[in-house]
Design a protein around this motif. Structure first.
Motif, PDB file in Angstrom:
ATOM      1  N   VAL A 186       0.834  -1.200   0.000  1.00  0.00           N
ATOM      2  CA  VAL A 186       0.000   0.000   0.000  1.00  0.00           C
ATOM      3  C   VAL A 186       0.871   1.253   0.000  1.00  0.00           C
ATOM      4  O   VAL A 186       0.486   2.282  -0.563  1.00  0.00           O
ATOM      5  N   LEU A 187       2.037   1.165   0.602  1.00  0.00           N
ATOM      6  CA  LEU A 187       2.921   2.319   0.702  1.00  0.00           C
ATOM      7  C   LEU A 187       3.315   2.847  -0.675  1.00  0.00           C
ATOM      8  O   LEU A 187       3.435   4.057  -0.861  1.00  0.00           O
ATOM      9  N   GLY A 188       3.486   1.962  -1.635  1.00  0.00           N
ATOM     10  CA  GLY A 188       3.825   2.404  -2.998  1.00  0.00           C
ATOM     11  C   GLY A 188       2.729   3.274  -3.587  1.00  0.00           C
ATOM     12  O   GLY A 188       3.009   4.327  -4.170  1.00  0.00           O
ATOM     13  N   SER A 189       1.495   2.855  -3.430  1.00  0.00           N
ATOM     14  CA  SER A 189       0.358   3.637  -3.939  1.00  0.00           C
ATOM     15  C   SER A 189       0.222   4.957  -3.191  1.00  0.00           C
ATOM     16  O   SER A 189      -0.028   6.004  -3.793  1.00  0.00           O
ATOM     17  N   ALA A 190       0.391   4.910  -1.881  1.00  0.00           N
ATOM     18  CA  ALA A 190       0.283   6.127  -1.075  1.00  0.00           C
ATOM     19  C   ALA A 190       1.400   7.104  -1.425  1.00  0.00           C
ATOM     20  O   ALA A 190       1.186   8.320  -1.455  1.00  0.00           O
ATOM     21  N   SER A 191       2.575   6.572  -1.711  1.00  0.00           N
ATOM     22  CA  SER A 191       3.703   7.415  -2.105  1.00  0.00           C
ATOM     23  C   SER A 191       3.421   8.099  -3.438  1.00  0.00           C
ATOM     24  O   SER A 191       3.728   9.279  -3.614  1.00  0.00           O
ATOM     25  N   ALA A 192       2.823   7.372  -4.367  1.00  0.00           N
ATOM     26  CA  ALA A 192       2.472   7.958  -5.671  1.00  0.00           C
ATOM     27  C   ALA A 192       1.468   9.097  -5.490  1.00  0.00           C
ATOM     28  O   ALA A 192       1.570  10.145  -6.134  1.00  0.00           O
ATOM     29  N   VAL A 193       0.504   8.916  -4.593  1.00  0.00           N
ATOM     30  CA  VAL A 193      -0.482   9.966  -4.319  1.00  0.00           C
ATOM     31  C   VAL A 193       0.210  11.193  -3.740  1.00  0.00           C
ATOM     32  O   VAL A 193      -0.031  12.323  -4.174  1.00  0.00           O
ATOM     33  N   SER A 194       1.067  10.967  -2.780  1.00  0.00           N
ATOM     34  CA  SER A 194       1.773  12.076  -2.138  1.00  0.00           C
ATOM     35  C   SER A 194       2.598  12.855  -3.168  1.00  0.00           C
ATOM     36  O   SER A 194       2.574  14.094  -3.184  1.00  0.00           O
ATOM     37  N   ARG A 195       3.317  12.129  -4.026  1.00  0.00           N
ATOM     38  CA  ARG A 195       4.111  12.795  -5.070  1.00  0.00           C
ATOM     39  C   ARG A 195       3.222  13.604  -6.001  1.00  0.00           C
ATOM     40  O   ARG A 195       3.514  14.757  -6.319  1.00  0.00           O
ATOM     41  N   ARG A 196       2.108  13.000  -6.438  1.00  0.00           N
ATOM     42  CA  ARG A 196       1.197  13.685  -7.367  1.00  0.00           C
ATOM     43  C   ARG A 196       0.620  14.949  -6.742  1.00  0.00           C
ATOM     44  O   ARG A 196       0.541  15.987  -7.393  1.00  0.00           O
ATOM     45  N   LEU A 197       0.197  14.845  -5.502  1.00  0.00           N
ATOM     46  CA  LEU A 197      -0.377  16.014  -4.834  1.00  0.00           C
ATOM     47  C   LEU A 197       0.670  17.108  -4.652  1.00  0.00           C
ATOM     48  O   LEU A 197       0.366  18.299  -4.812  1.00  0.00           O
ATOM     49  N   ASN A 198       1.888  16.718  -4.360  1.00  0.00           N
ATOM     50  CA  ASN A 198       2.947  17.712  -4.197  1.00  0.00           C
ATOM     51  C   ASN A 198       3.336  18.347  -5.529  1.00  0.00           C
ATOM     52  O   ASN A 198       3.674  19.536  -5.574  1.00  0.00           O
ATOM     53  N   ILE A 199       3.279  17.590  -6.596  1.00  0.00           N
ATOM     54  CA  ILE A 199       3.524  18.165  -7.924  1.00  0.00           C
ATOM     55  C   ILE A 199       2.427  19.181  -8.244  1.00  0.00           C
ATOM     56  O   ILE A 199       2.712  20.281  -8.741  1.00  0.00           O
ATOM     57  N   GLY A 200       1.185  18.817  -7.949  1.00  0.00           N
ATOM     58  CA  GLY A 200       0.075  19.751  -8.162  1.00  0.00           C
ATOM     59  C   GLY A 200       0.242  21.013  -7.331  1.00  0.00           C
ATOM     60  O   GLY A 200      -0.001  22.132  -7.814  1.00  0.00           O
ATOM     61  N   TYR A 201       0.661  20.852  -6.086  1.00  0.00           N
ATOM     62  CA  TYR A 201       0.905  21.995  -5.206  1.00  0.00           C
ATOM     63  C   TYR A 201       1.982  22.900  -5.817  1.00  0.00           C
ATOM     64  O   TYR A 201       1.823  24.130  -5.868  1.00  0.00           O
ATOM     65  N   GLY A 202       3.064  22.276  -6.283  1.00  0.00           N
ATOM     66  CA  GLY A 202       4.150  23.041  -6.900  1.00  0.00           C
ATOM     67  C   GLY A 202       3.691  23.773  -8.149  1.00  0.00           C
ATOM     68  O   GLY A 202       4.096  24.918  -8.390  1.00  0.00           O
ATOM     69  N   THR A 203       2.852  23.137  -8.929  1.00  0.00           N
ATOM     70  CA  THR A 203       2.326  23.755 -10.151  1.00  0.00           C
ATOM     71  C   THR A 203       1.492  24.979  -9.802  1.00  0.00           C
ATOM     72  O   THR A 203       1.621  26.035 -10.442  1.00  0.00           O
ATOM     73  N   LEU A 204       0.643  24.859  -8.788  1.00  0.00           N
ATOM     74  CA  LEU A 204      -0.176  26.003  -8.368  1.00  0.00           C
ATOM     75  C   LEU A 204       0.696  27.121  -7.800  1.00  0.00           C
ATOM     76  O   LEU A 204       0.447  28.306  -8.077  1.00  0.00           O
ATOM     77  N   LYS A 205       1.697  26.763  -7.010  1.00  0.00           N
ATOM     78  CA  LYS A 205       2.584  27.788  -6.447  1.00  0.00           C
ATOM     79  C   LYS A 205       3.371  28.496  -7.557  1.00  0.00           C
ATOM     80  O   LYS A 205       3.606  29.700  -7.485  1.00  0.00           O
ATOM     81  N   LYS A 206       3.734  27.746  -8.583  1.00  0.00           N
ATOM     82  CA  LYS A 206       4.438  28.338  -9.718  1.00  0.00           C
ATOM     83  C   LYS A 206       3.536  29.340 -10.436  1.00  0.00           C
ATOM     84  O   LYS A 206       3.987  30.405 -10.863  1.00  0.00           O
ATOM     85  N   ALA A 207       2.265  29.003 -10.547  1.00  0.00           N
ATOM     86  CA  ALA A 207       1.311  29.915 -11.199  1.00  0.00           C
ATOM     87  C   ALA A 207       1.164  31.207 -10.407  1.00  0.00           C
ATOM     88  O   ALA A 207       0.845  32.256 -10.971  1.00  0.00           O
TER      89      ALA A 207
END
Length: 191
Positions: A127-148
Motif C-alpha cells: 500500500v505504501l507504494g500507492s500512497a507514495s504515488a499519491v503524495s508525489r502527485r499532490l505535491n507536484i500539483g501543489y508546486g504547479t499552483l505555487k508556480k502559477a
C-alpha cells in the motif's frame, strides 16, 4: 526340616510382600509419570492457546491501526486535493478567494504530511507504494499552483498545467484506495 519349611514359608511370605510392594510402587510411579506427562501436555496446550489468542489480538489491533491510518490518509489526501482544486478554480475565475483558498491549501497540505508520516511507519509496502504515488502527485500539483502564483500576476500556462496533474492525482487516489481496501480484505482479487 520343619524349621526349613517354616523359613521358606516366612521368606516366601516376605518375598511376596516385597514383590507386591515393588510392583505397587512401580505402578504408582508409572501412574504419577503419566499424570505428570498429561499435566505437561495440558500446560503446553494452554500456552499454545494463549499464544494464539495473543497473536490474534495483536493482529486485530494492527488491522484496526492500519484501518484508522488508511481512513486518515485517504481523507487528508482527498482534502488536500480538494483544496488544490478550490484554489485552481478561484485563480481561473478570479473570484477574489485566492488568499482564503491558499491558506486552506497550506493547512490541508500540513494535515496530509502528518498522515503521510504516520502511514510510513504503519502501512505495508504494498500500500505504501500507492500512497507514495499519491503524495508525489499532490505535491507536484501543489508546486504547479505555487508556480502559477509566483509572479506579479497569475501565470496562465502554469495554471493550465495543473489540470493534467489533477487527473493524474485522481487516478493515483483511486489506486491507493483500491490497495487499501484489498489490504483490509474489503475487496478481494478473486480467482
Amino acid at each position: 526340616m520343619a524349621l526349613a519349611v517354616a523359613a521358606v514359608g516366612v521368606i516366601g511370605t516376605l518375598g511376596a510382600a516385597l514383590l507386591t510392594q515393588g510392583r505397587a510402587d512401580r505402578a504408582k510411579r508409572l501412574e504419577l509419570d503419566a499424570l505428570a506427562q498429561q499435566q505437561r501436555q495440558e500446560r503446553e496446550h494452554a500456552e499454545r492457546v494463549r499464544r494464539d489468542e495473543l497473536s490474534a489480538a495483536r493482529g486485530s489491533e494492527l488491522l484496526d491501526l492500519r484501518r484508522a491510518c488508511y481512513i486518515a490518509l485517504n481523507t487528508a489526501a482527498r482534502q488536500y486535493q480538494t483544496a488544490q482544486v478550490n484554489l485552481w478554480h478561484a485563480l481561473k475565475d478570479g473570484t477574489g478567494l485566492e488568499e482564503a483558498c491558499l491558506q486552506q491549501l497550506d493547512e490541508r497540505r500540513s494535515a496530509h504530511r502528518e498522515c503521510w508520516a504516520e502511514a510510513q511507519m504503519i502501512v505495508p509496502t504494498t500500500v505504501l507504494g500507492s500512497a507514495s504515488a499519491v503524495s508525489r502527485r499532490l505535491n507536484i500539483g501543489y508546486g504547479t499552483l505555487k508556480k502559477a502564483l509566483a509572479g506579479p500576476s497569475v501565470d496562465g500556462p502554469a495554471l493550465d498545467a495543473f489540470e493534467p496533474e489533477l487527473r493524474a492525482a485522481w487516478t493515483s487516489l483511486a489506486d491507493m484506495r483500491l490497495a487499501m481496501r484489498r489490504d483490509l480484505g474489503v475487496d478481494d482479487l478473486g480467482p
